[in-house]
Design a protein around this motif. Structure first.
Motif, PDB file in Angstrom:
ATOM      1  N   GLU A 146       0.853  -1.181   0.000  1.00 29.05           N
ATOM      2  CA  GLU A 146       0.000   0.000   0.000  1.00 29.05           C
ATOM      3  C   GLU A 146       0.889   1.231   0.000  1.00 29.05           C
ATOM      4  OE1 GLU A 146      -2.875   0.061   3.024  1.00 29.05           O
ATOM      5  OE2 GLU A 146      -3.368  -2.046   2.885  1.00 29.05           O
ATOM      6  N   LYS A 147       0.998   1.869  -1.139  1.00 31.14           N
ATOM      7  CA  LYS A 147       1.833   3.057  -1.236  1.00 31.14           C
ATOM      8  C   LYS A 147       1.199   4.192  -0.441  1.00 31.14           C
ATOM      9  CE  LYS A 147       3.846   2.020  -5.732  1.00 31.14           C
ATOM     10  NZ  LYS A 147       4.059   2.495  -7.102  1.00 31.14           N
ATOM     11  N   GLY A 148       2.051   4.938   0.260  1.00 34.19           N
ATOM     12  CA  GLY A 148       1.568   6.085   0.990  1.00 34.19           C
ATOM     13  C   GLY A 148       1.051   5.777   2.362  1.00 34.19           C
ATOM     14  N   ILE A 149       1.340   4.588   2.929  1.00 37.64           N
ATOM     15  CA  ILE A 149       0.865   4.274   4.261  1.00 37.64           C
ATOM     16  C   ILE A 149       1.506   5.219   5.266  1.00 37.64           C
ATOM     17  CG2 ILE A 149       2.662   2.551   4.674  1.00 37.64           C
ATOM     18  CD1 ILE A 149       0.628   0.963   6.274  1.00 37.64           C
ATOM     19  N   ARG A 150       0.759   5.621   6.261  1.00 41.48           N
ATOM     20  CA  ARG A 150       1.263   6.538   7.276  1.00 41.48           C
ATOM     21  C   ARG A 150       1.494   5.778   8.572  1.00 41.48           C
ATOM     22  NH1 ARG A 150       0.612  11.993   6.113  1.00 41.48           N
ATOM     23  NH2 ARG A 150      -0.496  12.420   4.179  1.00 41.48           N
ATOM     24  N   LEU A 151       2.641   5.997   9.191  1.00 43.54           N
ATOM     25  CA  LEU A 151       2.958   5.320  10.436  1.00 43.54           C
ATOM     26  C   LEU A 151       2.181   5.955  11.574  1.00 43.54           C
ATOM     27  CD1 LEU A 151       6.830   4.931  10.122  1.00 43.54           C
ATOM     28  CD2 LEU A 151       5.069   3.286   9.540  1.00 43.54           C
ATOM     29  N   THR A 152       1.572   5.136  12.412  1.00 44.24           N
ATOM     30  CA  THR A 152       0.874   5.625  13.586  1.00 44.24           C
ATOM     31  C   THR A 152       1.870   5.867  14.709  1.00 44.24           C
ATOM     32  OG1 THR A 152       0.484   3.403  14.429  1.00 44.24           O
ATOM     33  CG2 THR A 152      -1.153   4.300  12.898  1.00 44.24           C
TER      34      THR A 152
ATOM     35  N   SER B 246      15.525  23.853  15.599  1.00 41.62           N
ATOM     36  CA  SER B 246      14.738  24.255  14.424  1.00 41.62           C
ATOM     37  C   SER B 246      15.584  24.627  13.212  1.00 41.62           C
ATOM     38  CB  SER B 246      13.790  25.427  14.752  1.00 41.62           C
ATOM     39  OG  SER B 246      12.858  25.042  15.729  1.00 41.62           O
ATOM     40  N   PHE B 247      16.884  24.315  13.213  1.00 39.51           N
ATOM     41  CA  PHE B 247      17.679  24.598  12.026  1.00 39.51           C
ATOM     42  C   PHE B 247      17.310  23.655  10.883  1.00 39.51           C
ATOM     43  CE2 PHE B 247      20.834  26.259  15.244  1.00 39.51           C
ATOM     44  CZ  PHE B 247      20.597  27.582  14.942  1.00 39.51           C
ATOM     45  N   GLY B 248      17.051  22.383  11.196  1.00 34.33           N
ATOM     46  CA  GLY B 248      16.605  21.443  10.166  1.00 34.33           C
ATOM     47  C   GLY B 248      15.274  21.857   9.578  1.00 34.33           C
ATOM     48  N   ARG B 249      14.348  22.283  10.432  1.00 35.30           N
ATOM     49  CA  ARG B 249      13.049  22.763   9.939  1.00 35.30           C
ATOM     50  C   ARG B 249      13.201  23.996   9.062  1.00 35.30           C
ATOM     51  NH1 ARG B 249       8.273  21.098  12.398  1.00 35.30           N
ATOM     52  NH2 ARG B 249       8.538  19.519  14.011  1.00 35.30           N
ATOM     53  N   GLN B 250      14.155  24.851   9.408  1.00 35.12           N
ATOM     54  CA  GLN B 250      14.377  26.062   8.611  1.00 35.12           C
ATOM     55  C   GLN B 250      14.840  25.712   7.200  1.00 35.12           C
ATOM     56  OE1 GLN B 250      16.873  28.948  10.585  1.00 35.12           O
ATOM     57  NE2 GLN B 250      17.099  30.207   8.740  1.00 35.12           N
ATOM     58  N   LEU B 251      15.722  24.705   7.089  1.00 29.77           N
ATOM     59  CA  LEU B 251      16.193  24.288   5.769  1.00 29.77           C
ATOM     60  C   LEU B 251      15.071  23.657   4.951  1.00 29.77           C
ATOM     61  CD1 LEU B 251      19.669  22.748   6.692  1.00 29.77           C
ATOM     62  CD2 LEU B 251      19.248  24.899   5.494  1.00 29.77           C
TER      63      LEU B 251
ATOM     64  N   LEU C  88      16.728   5.999  11.837  1.00 30.46           N
ATOM     65  CA  LEU C  88      15.403   6.308  12.370  1.00 30.46           C
ATOM     66  C   LEU C  88      15.262   7.771  12.765  1.00 30.46           C
ATOM     67  CD1 LEU C  88      12.657   5.158  13.124  1.00 30.46           C
ATOM     68  CD2 LEU C  88      13.569   4.599  15.372  1.00 30.46           C
ATOM     69  N   SER C  89      16.331   8.387  13.256  1.00 28.58           N
ATOM     70  CA  SER C  89      16.245   9.789  13.665  1.00 28.58           C
ATOM     71  C   SER C  89      15.897  10.691  12.483  1.00 28.58           C
ATOM     72  CB  SER C  89      17.558  10.237  14.302  1.00 28.58           C
ATOM     73  OG  SER C  89      18.631  10.057  13.388  1.00 28.58           O
ATOM     74  N   LEU C  90      16.493  10.428  11.306  1.00 34.63           N
ATOM     75  CA  LEU C  90      16.181  11.228  10.123  1.00 34.63           C
ATOM     76  C   LEU C  90      14.773  10.921   9.619  1.00 34.63           C
ATOM     77  CD1 LEU C  90      16.998  13.268   8.020  1.00 34.63           C
ATOM     78  CD2 LEU C  90      18.185  11.473   6.757  1.00 34.63           C
ATOM     79  N   LEU C  91      14.351   9.658   9.691  1.00 36.93           N
ATOM     80  CA  LEU C  91      12.995   9.299   9.281  1.00 36.93           C
ATOM     81  C   LEU C  91      11.960  10.004  10.144  1.00 36.93           C
ATOM     82  CD1 LEU C  91      13.409   5.459   8.635  1.00 36.93           C
ATOM     83  CD2 LEU C  91      13.071   7.232   6.913  1.00 36.93           C
ATOM     84  N   LEU C  92      12.180  10.033  11.449  1.00 35.91           N
ATOM     85  CA  LEU C  92      11.238  10.692  12.353  1.00 35.91           C
ATOM     86  C   LEU C  92      11.238  12.198  12.135  1.00 35.91           C
ATOM     87  CD1 LEU C  92      11.851   8.718  15.675  1.00 35.91           C
ATOM     88  CD2 LEU C  92       9.921   8.504  14.108  1.00 35.91           C
ATOM     89  N   PHE C  93      12.408  12.768  11.837  1.00 32.16           N
ATOM     90  CA  PHE C  93      12.464  14.206  11.571  1.00 32.16           C
ATOM     91  C   PHE C  93      11.668  14.557  10.316  1.00 32.16           C
ATOM     92  CE2 PHE C  93      14.626  17.359   8.845  1.00 32.16           C
ATOM     93  CZ  PHE C  93      14.286  18.510   9.542  1.00 32.16           C
ATOM     94  N   LEU C  94      11.879  13.804   9.226  1.00 36.88           N
ATOM     95  CA  LEU C  94      11.149  14.087   7.989  1.00 36.88           C
ATOM     96  C   LEU C  94       9.653  13.878   8.187  1.00 36.88           C
ATOM     97  CD1 LEU C  94      13.540  12.443   5.364  1.00 36.88           C
ATOM     98  CD2 LEU C  94      13.236  14.873   5.843  1.00 36.88           C
ATOM     99  N   ARG C  95       9.292  12.873   8.975  1.00 41.60           N
ATOM    100  CA  ARG C  95       7.863  12.645   9.257  1.00 41.60           C
ATOM    101  C   ARG C  95       7.277  13.816  10.028  1.00 41.60           C
ATOM    102  NH1 ARG C  95       3.468  12.405   8.994  1.00 41.60           N
ATOM    103  NH2 ARG C  95       1.942  10.777   9.481  1.00 41.60           N
ATOM    104  N   ALA C  96       8.076  14.413  10.929  1.00 40.52           N
ATOM    105  CA  ALA C  96       7.589  15.525  11.740  1.00 40.52           C
ATOM    106  C   ALA C  96       7.400  16.794  10.919  1.00 40.52           C
ATOM    107  CB  ALA C  96       8.558  15.794  12.891  1.00 40.52           C
TER     108      ALA C  96
END
Length: 235
Positions: free
Chosen positions: A14-20, A140-145, A170-178
């Motif tokens: 299922e493409k596009g599944i969202r992690l709970t 918030s520097f990552g969010r700024q970029l 996992l840290s980068l995956l969680l950041f992009l998800r956020a």
């Protein structure tokens, strides 16, 4: 079947599944990464982690020593200076950094960087690298970029941003998800994370599955100029 395998299988089917939140908690526990699962509400951040504002600008060759040092500190497989040089000399690849201004005896310092590809014949942005110095993370520097790239979507008439991330990061995956990214696919140990400016993942749309349209036979006389039963044309 383990949770990690079930999520990978679900992503492939299922493409596009969202992690709970429960899935994220399970993945965090699997990788021995702390996660505030028992706390219902997030605490107010400590003064040491308050968001900071830096100056954003394009990357220069003189910034590479600082960027490579940050990459070595945060990445499992860091890039060398030659790899960065090769990319910033490519006309389709761009780079931006965030710099903290000097204060007192403290000199100016580069604390975050992003390298991304934006070819002219494509309608999306491909992130190749994003790094933030460890002691300045959670400010918030990552969010700024990412916000800079998201603004490029709207003003540059682009569709989406995507990045291939190693599934063990996992840290980068969680950041992009956020920051609004969604996991679209998993292949060869990499997760495809994507962000669409209108929150609508267009790859899910398959034109061949649309119902066939009825062709409207066009007459040489337009309805604007046809006078109905008389057949006279309007002037």
């Amino acid at each position: 079947m383990k949770l990690r395998e079930r999520i990978q299988t679900a992503l492939k089917q299922e493409k596009g599944i969202r992690l709970t939140a429960a899935d994220v908690q399970a993945l965090a526990s699997l990788h021995n990464i702390g996660f505030p699962a028992k706390r219902q509400y997030r605490r107010k951040p400590s003064p040491s982690k308050e968001p900071m504002k830096g100056k954003e600008r394009h990357i220069y060759q003189g910034d590479l020593d600082s960027v490579v040092a940050i990459d070595n500190a945060v990445a499992e497989h860091p890039w060398s200076k030659d790899e960065y040089l090769k990319r910033i000399h490519d006309p389709d690849i761009r780079g931006r950094v965030i710099e903290l201004p000097g204060r007192g005896r403290r000199p100016r310092a580069v604390v975050a960087a992003v390298i991304y590809e934006r070819p002219r014949n494509r309608s999306w942005i491909q992130i190749e690298r994003i790094v933030v110095e460890p002691k300045y993370q959670l400010r918030s520097f990552g969010r700024q970029l990412i916000a800079l790239l998201q603004s490029d979507l709207r003003f540059g008439r682009l569709t989406h941003i995507e990045m291939h991330v190693d599934e063990s990061n996992l840290s980068l995956l969680l950041f992009l998800r956020a920051v609004g990214f969604t996991a679209l696919d998993v292949s060869h140990g990499e997760v495809l994370m994507s962000y669409y400016w209108d929150s609508h993942p267009r790859p899910f749309h398959e034109p061949e599955l649309d119902p066939p349209r009825q062709r409207e036979e066009s007459d040489w006389k337009s309805s604007i100029y046809d006078d109905g039963e008389s057949g006279d044309t309007k002037v």
